[in-house]
Enzyme design. Sequence first.
Site, short mmCIF file in Angstrom:
data_model
loop_
_atom_site.label_atom_id
_atom_site.label_comp_id
_atom_site.label_asym_id
_atom_site.label_seq_id
_atom_site.Cartn_x
_atom_site.Cartn_y
_atom_site.Cartn_z
N CYS A 1 -11.05 9.95 -102.49
CA CYS A 1 -11.15 8.75 -103.32
C CYS A 1 -11.92 7.68 -102.56
O CYS A 1 -11.50 7.26 -101.48
CB CYS A 1 -9.78 8.20 -103.71
SG CYS A 1 -9.97 6.69 -104.71
N GLY B 1 -14.84 14.91 -116.85
CA GLY B 1 -14.31 13.59 -116.52
C GLY B 1 -14.79 12.50 -117.44
O GLY B 1 -14.25 12.27 -118.53
N THR B 2 -15.86 11.83 -117.00
CA THR B 2 -16.37 10.65 -117.70
C THR B 2 -16.62 10.88 -119.19
O THR B 2 -16.44 9.96 -120.00
CB THR B 2 -17.67 10.21 -116.99
OG1 THR B 2 -17.35 9.97 -115.62
CG2 THR B 2 -18.26 8.95 -117.59
#
Lengths: 250, 307
Positions: free
Chosen positions: B130, B265-266
């Site tokens: 992250c 994801g996005t």
Amino acid sequence: MIRRETVMIKNSLDIAADTVEMTLHNSYLSKNAIPGQFLHILVEGHTLRRPISIADVNNEEETITIIFKKLGSGTKCLSAYEIGMTLDVLGPNGNGFLLESKDSTLLLVGGGVGVPPLHYLGKKASEKGVEVVSILGFQNKESVFYEEKFKQFGKTIVVTNDGSYGERGYVTDFVQTIGPFDSYYSCGPAPMLHALTKKLEGHRGYISLEERMTCGIGACFACVIPTSDQLSYRKICADGPVFSAKEVVL
Amino acid sequence: MMDLSVQLPGLQLKNPIMPASGCFGFGKEYSQFYDLSKLGAIIMKAATGEERYGNETPRVAETPSGMLNAIGLQNPGVQKIIENEVPFLANYDTSIIANISGSSIEEYQFVASSFNQTADVHAIELNISCPNVKEGGIQFGTDPLMAARVTEIVKSVSDLPVYVKLSPNVSNIKTIAKAVESAGADGLSMINTLTGMQIHLPTKMPVLANQTGGLSGPAIKPIAIRMIYEVKQQISIPIIGMGGISNAEDVLEFLLAGADAVAVGTANFQNPFICSEIIDDLPTVLQKYGFSSVQDVASFAKRGVTI
């Protein structure tokens, strides 16, 4: 319930400086949207949808009206869509404004593109026989819109920052001049909401917030705001965009 | 009906499609759009030892063909996730993968062992990548020794298979991949976001309150494809591929590069139905390019006939 719907653009009109009013035809959305909710609109060539609040609903014609300012690439692109074209829209999103059943007088305080959601609220309240008083703030004369529409609900004060139209100053300069009211409802830039909620601290009030959003449905945690006790948070897109004025930290 | 199934350590997937961590919350919001049982698996939003509030807003910004985010691992903490979120997902006939993060080895250990005692969790995705938190996360993902160490510790407390999520923000991703494989990783998950920044011209300041954020979306897809292709040559554990997948053609591209399954994801933000639609479209796309199953693509990619 939020659905993905196709809407057809029935009308698109420049109503003030860089400000566009678009009327969208869709049966489901027109039947289900309440004041304060928003549409999450997909704009060609853009990764993220644009959250735009609902300014009006016409049940007979099954249309929803949105008003937005051409500020960035997404809204500029949206403004270029022509009548007859369609849009991919998620909606209706968010919780919306709730009217207090016992209220007989409401104060609406809007600033700039915060004015549109208050219009649909004012219309609904007015239909119920509630007295509506509005204070609408804009940067200048060129930015003013919907004054006549709000006047149909009741007394309306228009304020411009530069004094080029209506009263000069800020909306907060006039909230104490309008007499008693039961609840206030507001939407506008964060500094305005901050000043307003402070000034009207003793009153029951509801504010509608905006923030950069991603999913628009409460999954991504992009648009959170701390609660007043600082112990928790709310998601503006799903728990809001409308909050009690005391609920969150501005 | 085409066989889309994939067998990975700990995961019997009916198809190779799963929503990526952080882009699907804990599933509730998306369950209003389609039946989550349709998904191959669900990767939950990252869990940390304690509740985390995350970064200040603005946390997101749009970029050409993508977006930056700096949410900062906001989550209610592992215990509340186990109590409130896992039971909801367990109602669906799909595999649950818990993404875990931490600021210290001890925190990773605590979160991993907590999930290990949770019946309905099928695998761990170890987030050592992250880019949006000050402590932890990426520091474990950029140093091969640290990456191996945290992998070993998590493996030592977990009977669940561990998929290590790699950061692309490194000079040589193959070194990290080999290090975590040697440390016992059951699989890899790649790639996480690339660190980026956007400056707002009117204020002349970074758009994101955190200043930097992770770039995701179609913009990073070629990087993900390249990295998966490179890493696949060096390791023998499976790869869950991700980075800008928006349609079934993209899925095939990832499978050909060497991914065994993929995460989306996005694209969920633009179209909440995307995972469901990709699952519907995948058989047609595989067939169009001469494949009879997902396994067929995997065998082809392994032979390395064209790539």
